[in-house]
Scaffold this motif. Structure first.
Motif, PDB file in Angstrom:
ATOM      1  N   GLY A  25      91.760   4.652  19.085  1.00  0.00           N
ATOM      2  CA  GLY A  25      91.864   5.154  20.448  1.00  0.00           C
ATOM      3  C   GLY A  25      90.974   4.450  21.467  1.00  0.00           C
ATOM      4  O   GLY A  25      90.884   4.878  22.613  1.00  0.00           O
ATOM      5  N   TRP A  26      90.338   3.353  21.077  1.00  0.00           N
ATOM      6  CA  TRP A  26      89.450   2.623  21.980  1.00  0.00           C
ATOM      7  C   TRP A  26      90.268   1.720  22.897  1.00  0.00           C
ATOM      8  O   TRP A  26      91.362   1.278  22.558  1.00  0.00           O
ATOM      9  N   PHE A  27      89.690   1.384  24.054  1.00  0.00           N
ATOM     10  CA  PHE A  27      90.221   0.361  24.931  1.00  0.00           C
ATOM     11  C   PHE A  27      89.617  -0.967  24.479  1.00  0.00           C
ATOM     12  O   PHE A  27      88.402  -1.066  24.264  1.00  0.00           O
ATOM     13  N   VAL A  28      90.460  -2.007  24.337  1.00  0.00           N
ATOM     14  CA  VAL A  28      90.036  -3.271  23.748  1.00  0.00           C
ATOM     15  C   VAL A  28      90.209  -4.425  24.736  1.00  0.00           C
ATOM     16  O   VAL A  28      91.309  -4.659  25.231  1.00  0.00           O
ATOM     17  N   GLY A  29      89.128  -5.142  25.003  1.00  0.00           N
ATOM     18  CA  GLY A  29      89.188  -6.381  25.771  1.00  0.00           C
ATOM     19  C   GLY A  29      89.336  -7.536  24.804  1.00  0.00           C
ATOM     20  O   GLY A  29      88.471  -7.743  23.951  1.00  0.00           O
ATOM     21  N   ILE A  30      90.437  -8.257  24.893  1.00  0.00           N
ATOM     22  CA  ILE A  30      90.714  -9.384  23.988  1.00  0.00           C
ATOM     23  C   ILE A  30      90.400 -10.676  24.728  1.00  0.00           C
ATOM     24  O   ILE A  30      91.066 -11.024  25.698  1.00  0.00           O
ATOM     25  N   ALA A  73      97.479  -8.584  21.545  1.00  0.00           N
ATOM     26  CA  ALA A  73      97.816  -7.462  22.435  1.00  0.00           C
ATOM     27  C   ALA A  73      99.128  -6.800  22.028  1.00  0.00           C
ATOM     28  O   ALA A  73      99.265  -5.573  22.119  1.00  0.00           O
ATOM     29  N   ALA A  74     100.083  -7.597  21.559  1.00  0.00           N
ATOM     30  CA  ALA A  74     101.380  -7.054  21.151  1.00  0.00           C
ATOM     31  C   ALA A  74     101.266  -6.138  19.929  1.00  0.00           C
ATOM     32  O   ALA A  74     102.146  -5.306  19.698  1.00  0.00           O
ATOM     33  N   ALA A  95      96.397  -0.193  25.768  1.00  0.00           N
ATOM     34  CA  ALA A  95      95.138  -0.110  25.022  1.00  0.00           C
ATOM     35  C   ALA A  95      94.273  -1.349  25.162  1.00  0.00           C
ATOM     36  O   ALA A  95      93.194  -1.408  24.568  1.00  0.00           O
ATOM     37  N   SER A  96      94.730  -2.351  25.951  1.00  0.00           N
ATOM     38  CA  SER A  96      93.959  -3.591  25.979  1.00  0.00           C
ATOM     39  C   SER A  96      94.036  -4.292  27.323  1.00  0.00           C
ATOM     40  O   SER A  96      94.917  -4.023  28.132  1.00  0.00           O
ATOM     41  N   SER A  97      93.087  -5.202  27.494  1.00  0.00           N
ATOM     42  CA  SER A  97      93.110  -6.143  28.611  1.00  0.00           C
ATOM     43  C   SER A  97      92.946  -7.536  28.021  1.00  0.00           C
ATOM     44  O   SER A  97      92.369  -7.705  26.947  1.00  0.00           O
ATOM     45  N   ARG A  98      93.479  -8.538  28.725  1.00  0.00           N
ATOM     46  CA  ARG A  98      93.470  -9.921  28.235  1.00  0.00           C
ATOM     47  C   ARG A  98      92.506 -10.756  29.073  1.00  0.00           C
ATOM     48  O   ARG A  98      92.521 -10.664  30.299  1.00  0.00           O
ATOM     49  N   HIS A  99      91.731 -11.604  28.381  1.00  0.00           N
ATOM     50  CA  HIS A  99      90.712 -12.405  29.064  1.00  0.00           C
ATOM     51  C   HIS A  99      90.662 -13.815  28.480  1.00  0.00           C
ATOM     52  O   HIS A  99      90.176 -14.014  27.374  1.00  0.00           O
ATOM     53  N   MET A 100      91.184 -14.768  29.248  1.00  0.00           N
ATOM     54  CA  MET A 100      91.079 -16.172  28.859  1.00  0.00           C
ATOM     55  C   MET A 100      89.662 -16.629  29.176  1.00  0.00           C
ATOM     56  O   MET A 100      89.225 -16.543  30.319  1.00  0.00           O
ATOM     57  N   MET A 101      88.940 -17.093  28.166  1.00  0.00           N
ATOM     58  CA  MET A 101      87.576 -17.565  28.408  1.00  0.00           C
ATOM     59  C   MET A 101      87.102 -18.458  27.285  1.00  0.00           C
ATOM     60  O   MET A 101      87.550 -18.364  26.155  1.00  0.00           O
ATOM     61  N   ASP A 102      86.180 -19.335  27.636  1.00  0.00           N
ATOM     62  CA  ASP A 102      85.498 -20.205  26.690  1.00  0.00           C
ATOM     63  C   ASP A 102      84.056 -19.720  26.637  1.00  0.00           C
ATOM     64  O   ASP A 102      83.371 -19.694  27.663  1.00  0.00           O
ATOM     65  N   VAL A 103      83.589 -19.311  25.466  1.00  0.00           N
ATOM     66  CA  VAL A 103      82.248 -18.737  25.339  1.00  0.00           C
ATOM     67  C   VAL A 103      81.140 -19.720  25.712  1.00  0.00           C
ATOM     68  O   VAL A 103      79.995 -19.311  25.908  1.00  0.00           O
TER      69      VAL A 103
END
Length: 146
Positions: free
Chosen positions: A27-32, A44-45, A51-59
């Motif tokens: 039941g958590w909200f997930v940032g991918i 995400a699919a 339940a999620s948000s999408r984040h393109m990033m380079d650490v």
């Protein structure tokens, strides 16, 4: 009370994907977050709708960290319970004398600099999010460690 939220780097595959599925299933909200947009979409699919948000990033990029966490704050209602900094790579299939300087720089950038930037930005997180708990090995009073 807002649902709990987790932000996962390397969430587009492997362990990151498994962690995303586990927490979303609870039941958590997930940032991918990942450098691989197709991987983010595939993860995400597998999660429940909304339940999620999408984040393109380079650490390796401080500005991308800041932008992704700002976006996540908006998507999660200002909540971050766990930051799971999972992005990492290895060099497989080559002997040590076959690795190039570029190989080394990429591994160190993702596996070391990415972790450093994450820890360095923790100071900002405590000001941006309503609720912050961090899993980075352990938390010792006022000190962060990995």
């Amino acid at each position: 009370m807002a649902r709990k939220a987790i932000f996962i780097t390397g969430g587009g595959s492997g362990i990151g994907r498994a962690v995303a599925r586990h927490f979303a299933g609870q039941g958590w909200f997930v940032g991918i977050a990942d450098v691989n947009s197709a991987g983010i979409d595939e993860t995400a699919a597998l999660l429940p709708e909304g339940a999620s948000s999408r984040h393109m990033m380079d650490v390796r990029d401080r500005d991308q960290w800041k932008a992704a966490l700002d976006e996540f704050a908006k998507a999660s209602g200002g909540r971050l319970d766990v930051l799971f900094n999972n992005a990492g790579i290895g060099l497989f299939g080559k002997t040590i004398d076959q690795h190039t300087e570029a190989d080394y720089d990429r591994v160190m950038g993702i596996n070391a600099t990415g972790v450093f930037l994450c820890v360095d930005l923790l100071r900002l997180l405590t000001k941006r999010f309503v609720d912050v708990d961090l899993l980075l090995g352990h938390i010792d009073s006022n000190q962060f460690s990995i």
